[in-house]
Design a protein around this motif. Structure first.
Motif, short mmCIF file in Angstrom:
data_model
loop_
_atom_site.label_atom_id
_atom_site.label_comp_id
_atom_site.label_asym_id
_atom_site.label_seq_id
_atom_site.Cartn_x
_atom_site.Cartn_y
_atom_site.Cartn_z
N VAL A 78 11.42 30.80 -16.78
CA VAL A 78 11.27 29.82 -15.79
C VAL A 78 11.17 30.73 -14.47
CG1 VAL A 78 12.89 28.43 -14.44
CG2 VAL A 78 12.90 28.26 -16.81
N ASP A 79 10.08 30.56 -13.63
CA ASP A 79 9.71 30.99 -12.40
C ASP A 79 10.52 30.67 -11.10
OD1 ASP A 79 8.64 28.66 -11.32
OD2 ASP A 79 6.58 29.35 -11.70
N ALA A 80 10.41 31.39 -10.02
CA ALA A 80 11.46 31.19 -8.92
C ALA A 80 11.33 29.76 -8.26
CB ALA A 80 10.98 32.24 -7.99
N ALA A 81 10.13 29.25 -8.33
CA ALA A 81 10.05 27.86 -7.65
C ALA A 81 10.68 26.79 -8.77
CB ALA A 81 8.47 27.48 -7.46
N GLN A 82 10.45 26.94 -10.01
CA GLN A 82 11.02 26.14 -10.95
C GLN A 82 12.66 26.04 -10.89
OE1 GLN A 82 9.14 27.36 -14.59
NE2 GLN A 82 7.73 25.84 -14.39
N LEU A 83 13.14 27.33 -10.97
CA LEU A 83 14.54 27.70 -10.73
C LEU A 83 15.08 27.06 -9.50
CD1 LEU A 83 17.35 29.09 -11.86
CD2 LEU A 83 16.42 30.90 -10.40
N GLN A 84 14.56 27.14 -8.27
CA GLN A 84 14.90 26.58 -7.07
C GLN A 84 15.00 25.08 -7.26
OE1 GLN A 84 12.65 28.00 -3.74
NE2 GLN A 84 14.01 26.80 -2.26
N ALA A 85 14.13 24.55 -7.74
CA ALA A 85 13.85 23.05 -7.97
C ALA A 85 15.06 22.50 -8.68
CB ALA A 85 12.59 22.43 -8.44
N GLY A 86 15.23 23.25 -9.77
CA GLY A 86 16.22 22.55 -10.76
C GLY A 86 17.76 22.75 -10.01
N GLU A 87 17.98 23.90 -9.49
CA GLU A 87 19.21 23.98 -8.81
C GLU A 87 19.33 23.23 -7.65
OE1 GLU A 87 21.64 25.52 -10.11
OE2 GLU A 87 20.57 26.57 -11.72
N ARG A 88 18.06 22.80 -7.05
CA ARG A 88 18.38 21.91 -6.00
C ARG A 88 18.89 20.53 -6.46
NH1 ARG A 88 13.66 20.82 -1.45
NH2 ARG A 88 14.77 19.31 -0.44
N LEU A 89 18.10 20.23 -7.47
CA LEU A 89 18.58 18.83 -8.03
C LEU A 89 20.05 18.78 -8.58
CD1 LEU A 89 17.56 16.04 -9.30
CD2 LEU A 89 17.18 17.29 -11.50
N ARG A 90 20.33 20.05 -9.20
CA ARG A 90 21.96 20.18 -9.69
C ARG A 90 22.74 20.04 -8.73
NH1 ARG A 90 24.66 25.41 -12.08
NH2 ARG A 90 26.69 24.74 -12.32
N ALA A 91 22.65 20.86 -7.58
CA ALA A 91 23.34 20.41 -6.39
C ALA A 91 23.41 19.08 -5.82
CB ALA A 91 22.79 21.45 -5.13
N ASP A 92 22.15 18.31 -5.72
CA ASP A 92 22.27 16.95 -5.16
C ASP A 92 23.10 16.09 -6.31
OD1 ASP A 92 21.12 17.34 -3.00
OD2 ASP A 92 19.13 16.86 -3.57
#
Length: 193
Positions: free
Chosen positions: A61-75
């Motif tokens: 999982v690249d950095a952009a995918q990780l950031q997007a997934g963790e942003r969804l998790r935080a919301d």
């Protein structure tokens, strides 16, 4: 008389004086580990995939995918959509009523809804399972009766769509070459003074 195996009295006093008081220890333990609510990077399947490399040497999982997934998790966590593990025995006044939802909770629910709509119904279930409910890829494959190693492919497609929705890119783009700018006076004005 102290033996060679025991600590001296001065060592014990210095160790006790270095320890914070009971009140200081509680304050230190009460601080959240991260900015995001309920975030523990050790329990995230996405963080595990981001650390792990495939046969080609790239991370799964690249950095952009990780950031997007963790942003969804935080919301998802801010929206109070995480399931409860135990029963709530205390009565909370107004629980479940529209007055109980703060603006932050409602805004987070709206962001989650928009993100899952942008990803589409085909891929949003995998995002919820892995990013929000923290299920492993093998569990997702077993529950959905998918062949082995297909959850990673579907997850990467879903994370790509999610990153595009959030405007997160793995590479930076822009003008090929920007004109050079200098903030200095012309040489003629400098020679006059």
């Amino acid at each position: 008389m102290a033996t060679s195996g025991s600590a001296s009295e001065s060592d014990v006093k210095s160790a006790l004086s270095a320890r914070p008081s009971g009140r200081g220890r509680r304050r230190a333990a009460a601080k959240p580990a991260a900015d995001t609510p309920g975030f523990n990077p050790a329990e995230s399947p996405l963080a595990w995939l981001a650390r792990r490399q495939g046969k080609d040497g790239r991370t799964m999982v690249d950095a952009a995918q990780l950031q997007a997934g963790e942003r969804l998790r935080a919301d998802f966590t801010r929206a109070n959509l995480t399931p409860r593990v135990t029963s709530r025995w205390s009565e909370v006044s107004g629980a479940g009523t529209p007055e109980a939802f703060t603006d932050m909770v409602l805004a987070a629910k709206l962001r989650v809804s928009r993100a899952l709509t942008a990803v589409g119904p085909e891929l949003s279930g995998v995002l919820l399972d892995v990013c929000c409910f923290l299920k492993g890829l093998e569990t997702v494959e077993r529950e959905r009766r998918w062949p082995a190693r297909t959850a990673k492919v579907v997850l990467c497609l879903a994370l790509d769509r999610l990153a595009a929705h959030y405007g997160i890119s793995a590479s930076t783009t822009g003008r090929d070459r920007a004109p050079t700018r200098a903030w200095q006076a012309p040489e003629a004005a400098a020679a006059e003074s």
